[in-house]
Design an enzyme around this catalytic site. Structure first.
Site, PDB file in Angstrom:
ATOM      1  N   ASP A   1      -6.450   0.622  12.435  1.00 20.32           N
ATOM      2  CA  ASP A   1      -7.400   0.682  11.316  1.00 20.32           C
ATOM      3  C   ASP A   1      -7.655   2.090  10.820  1.00 20.32           C
ATOM      4  OD1 ASP A   1      -9.530  -2.028  12.541  1.00 20.32           O
ATOM      5  OD2 ASP A   1      -7.611  -2.026  11.458  1.00 20.32           O
TER       6      ASP A   1
ATOM      7  N   GLN B   1      -6.181  -9.823  17.447  1.00 18.94           N
ATOM      8  CA  GLN B   1      -6.815 -11.013  16.898  1.00 18.94           C
ATOM      9  C   GLN B   1      -6.086 -12.262  17.372  1.00 18.94           C
ATOM     10  OE1 GLN B   1      -7.306 -10.705  12.647  1.00 18.94           O
ATOM     11  NE2 GLN B   1      -8.150  -8.647  12.803  1.00 18.94           N
TER      12      GLN B   1
ATOM     13  N   LYS C   1      -3.488  -6.326   6.071  1.00 13.02           N
ATOM     14  CA  LYS C   1      -4.909  -6.143   6.363  1.00 13.02           C
ATOM     15  C   LYS C   1      -5.716  -6.579   5.136  1.00 13.02           C
ATOM     16  CE  LYS C   1      -4.208  -4.610  10.496  1.00 13.02           C
ATOM     17  NZ  LYS C   1      -4.595  -5.418  11.663  1.00 13.02           N
TER      18      LYS C   1
HETATM   19  O1  LIG Z   1      -9.353  -7.820  17.382  1.00 14.65           O
HETATM   20  C1  LIG Z   1     -10.034  -7.127  16.579  1.00 14.65           C
HETATM   21  O2  LIG Z   1     -11.265  -7.010  16.625  1.00 14.65           O
HETATM   22  C2  LIG Z   1      -9.298  -6.371  15.543  1.00 14.65           C
HETATM   23  C3  LIG Z   1      -7.961  -6.220  15.653  1.00 14.65           C
HETATM   24  C4  LIG Z   1      -7.123  -5.533  14.666  1.00 14.65           C
HETATM   25  O3  LIG Z   1      -6.336  -6.502  14.031  1.00 14.65           O
HETATM   26  P1  LIG Z   1      -4.942  -6.936  14.722  1.00 14.65           P
HETATM   27  O4  LIG Z   1      -5.125  -6.756  16.179  1.00 14.65           O
HETATM   28  O5  LIG Z   1      -4.764  -8.341  14.343  1.00 14.65           O
HETATM   29  O6  LIG Z   1      -3.942  -6.001  14.172  1.00 14.65           O
HETATM   30  C5  LIG Z   1      -7.903  -4.726  13.642  1.00 14.65           C
HETATM   31  O7  LIG Z   1      -7.107  -4.492  12.461  1.00 14.65           O
HETATM   32  C6  LIG Z   1      -9.175  -5.389  13.265  1.00 14.65           C
HETATM   33  O8  LIG Z   1      -9.937  -4.493  12.446  1.00 14.65           O
HETATM   34  C7  LIG Z   1     -10.043  -5.744  14.437  1.00 14.65           C
HETATM   35  C1  LIG Z   2      -8.498  -5.067   9.390  1.00 18.17           C
HETATM   36  C2  LIG Z   2      -9.796  -4.933   9.621  1.00 18.17           C
HETATM   37  O1  LIG Z   2     -10.654  -5.976   9.919  1.00 18.17           O
HETATM   38  P1  LIG Z   2     -10.361  -7.531   9.801  1.00 18.17           P
HETATM   39  O2  LIG Z   2      -8.915  -7.796  10.218  1.00 18.17           O
HETATM   40  O3  LIG Z   2     -11.341  -8.123  10.742  1.00 18.17           O
HETATM   41  O4  LIG Z   2     -10.585  -7.936   8.387  1.00 18.17           O
HETATM   42  C3  LIG Z   2     -10.467  -3.607   9.592  1.00 18.17           C
HETATM   43  O5  LIG Z   2     -11.683  -3.574   9.945  1.00 18.17           O
HETATM   44  O6  LIG Z   2      -9.809  -2.610   9.219  1.00 18.17           O
END
Ligand SMILES: O=C(O)C1=C[C@@H](OP(=O)(O)O)[C@@H](O)[C@H](O)C1
Ligand SMILES: C=C(OP(=O)(O)O)C(=O)O
Length: 449
Positions: free
Chosen positions: A327, A176, A354
């Site tokens: 996840d 993210q 999370k």
């Molecule tokens: O980039 C993304 O779509 C996601 C990255 C992950 O978070 P982080 O990469 O911040 O850990 C994951 O937990 C989330 O469900 C989706």
């Molecule tokens: C952490 C998750 O999503 P988000 O960070 O987009 O809330 C997830 O889908 O487990």
């Protein structure tokens, strides 16, 4: 959208085998990105297989608020008429990203180098989560953020009027954060680089290249650099969203826990940056097949088949694997409770931020189900009950976390006594058809009242 609907308790009971073929929804990560890049592209982006979960619907609403035309044609079939890189208009209202960390963080990045101001909020879960991890690098471009103490929502972001390119070393293994920086780099001159010590999901890089951006990689002493050439013209593309491996994990693992089960899940992304759980399941002795492997829309895809073959064995999950299954730890912990021996999950500190503190939520819920667990700041150890079975017979708090809810419902399908989750409502954020889909496979899920 932050709905304040009444909690929806749901109970899972042990019953017959799970059997059949089930279509899990489109990948949530890719769905967010298809809408955002479509909004930043020139032309019409046609999307098929879009996840119509609340998280993604909130991103669609946000793209409309920034000036893109977003149209739904039918189930999973959408069009986005973009405004071009740097073309976002200033929203007239607050952008509510509901339960979605991906949504709010990527959208902040996408607007951070355009001279507009927007205010973001979310549900009680999202407003607990740290946003400084994206506003810190966005400030290096020249954006300014004003939020609650600790960098939490609600937050106002003022986009940079004269953005500069950025070189940023990720302090946490977060796709993210990586994606927010790359999206901000789109409207900055020169090259923006994000360096990550360990690989995280690469959907943003793949899709940016597909839309015509120039992306290259370099190995550096701090890790692998993803380097974007700023100010491209993104050209609208058709996007076929593959099915979500994080959602597929629930019917797959349920089939591995429930005697007699044989479940197929077709068309699931096999992106190597999302493969950690499936490697771990094989190490535990799972009967798991990946059939008809192929490429769809620039992503590797396969048809999964999972069959119950008896009690699996506990394993050590190495820390370097964590990002590729970040996840899936809740559903792995549920499976570990049924295994023979201990499963040790290391390097999982990120789970604490999370939708809930997932280490604490799983440890507390499993203990209430009669399972021996241990936790440290960045590890979770689950001592499997083996053939004696998980006692169960309790109600578990889900803390507005869809994956906590789904994990304990899957565990309840094999526990000796039913397992109730206090609120199944948040499941709609990522897997709206979870209840009918699992029920069609043979799961006994009952609402109350
Ligand atoms: O980039 C993304 O779509 C996601 C990255 C992950 O978070 P982080 O990469 O911040 O850990 C994951 O937990 C989330 O469900 C989706
Ligand atoms: C952490 C998750 O999503 P988000 O960070 O987009 O809330 C997830 O889908 O487990």
């Amino acid at each position: 959208m932050t709905a304040t609907s009444a909690p929806m308790p749901l109970t899972a009971r042990a019953g017959g085998a799970l059997r059949g073929t089930t279509d899990v929804p489109g990948d949530k990560s890719i769905s967010h990105r298809a809408l955002i890049l479509g909004a930043l592209a020139v032309g019409e982006t046609r999307i098929t297989g879009l996840l119509e979960g609340q998280d993604v619907l909130d991103t669609a609403a946000a793209m409309r608020a920034f000036g893109a035309e977003v149209i739904r044609h039918g189930p999973g079939s959408w069009s986005v008429h973009g405004v071009g890189v740097g073309g976002f208009g200033e929203p007239s209202g607050v952008i509510d990203c509901g339960n979605s960390g991906t949504g709010v963080r990527l959208i902040m990045g996408a607007m951070a180098t355009t001279p507009i101001t927007a205010t973001f909020t979310g549900d009680a879960s999202l407003c607990r989560r740290p946003m400084g991890r994206v506003t810190d690098p966005l400030a290096l471009f020249g954006a300014q953020a004003v939020g609650r103490a600790g960098g939490r929502l609600p937050m106002t972001l003022v986009g940079a009027a004269d953005p500069v390119p950025v070189r940023y070393v990720l302090p946490v293994p977060s796709a993210q954060v990586k994606s927010a920086v790359l999206l901000a780099g789109l409207n900055a001159p020169g090259e923006t680089a994000v360096i990550e010590a360990e690989p995280t999901r690469d959907h943003t890089e793949r899709m940016l290249a597909g839309f015509g951006a120039v992306i290259r990689h370099e190995d550096t002493p701090e890790g692998r650099a993803v380097i974007l050439t700023g100010q491209p013209e993104l050209i609208a593309q058709p996007v076929a969203v593959p099915r979500d491996p994080s959602s597929a994990a629930f019917p797959v693992v349920a089939a591995l826990m429930v005697p007699g089960s044989d479940v197929r899940v077709p068309g699931v992304s096999r992106n190597p940056t999302r493969d950690g759980l499936y490697c771990t399941l094989l190490e535990m002795g799972a009967d798991l097949l990946f059939e008809a492997e192929r490429a769809e829309g620039g992503e590797p895809v396969a048809d999964l088949r999972a069959r119950f073959t008896g009690t699996l064995r506990g394993v050590e999950v190495p820390p370097e694997r964590a990002a590729s299954m970040i996840d899936e730890f809740p559903i792995l912990a549920a499976l570990a409770a049924t295994a023979e021996g201990a499963t040790v999950m290391r390097g999982v500190r990120e789970l604490r931020v999370k939708e809930s503190d997932r280490i604490a939520a799983m440890a507390t819920g499993l203990a209430a189900c009669g399972v021996a667990v241990e936790e440290t700041e960045d590890t979770l150890t689950v001592h499997g009950c083996g053939p004696d079975g998980v006692p169960g017979g309790t109600t578990v708090a889900t803390h507005l976390d869809h994956r906590i809810a789904m994990s304990f419902l899957c565990l309840g399908l094999v526990a000796r006594a039913p397992v109730t989750v206090d609120d199944a409502g948040p499941i709609a954020t990522s897997f709206p058809d979870f209840i009918p889909l699992m029920t069609a496979l043979g799961a006994d899920l009952a609402t109350h009242g």
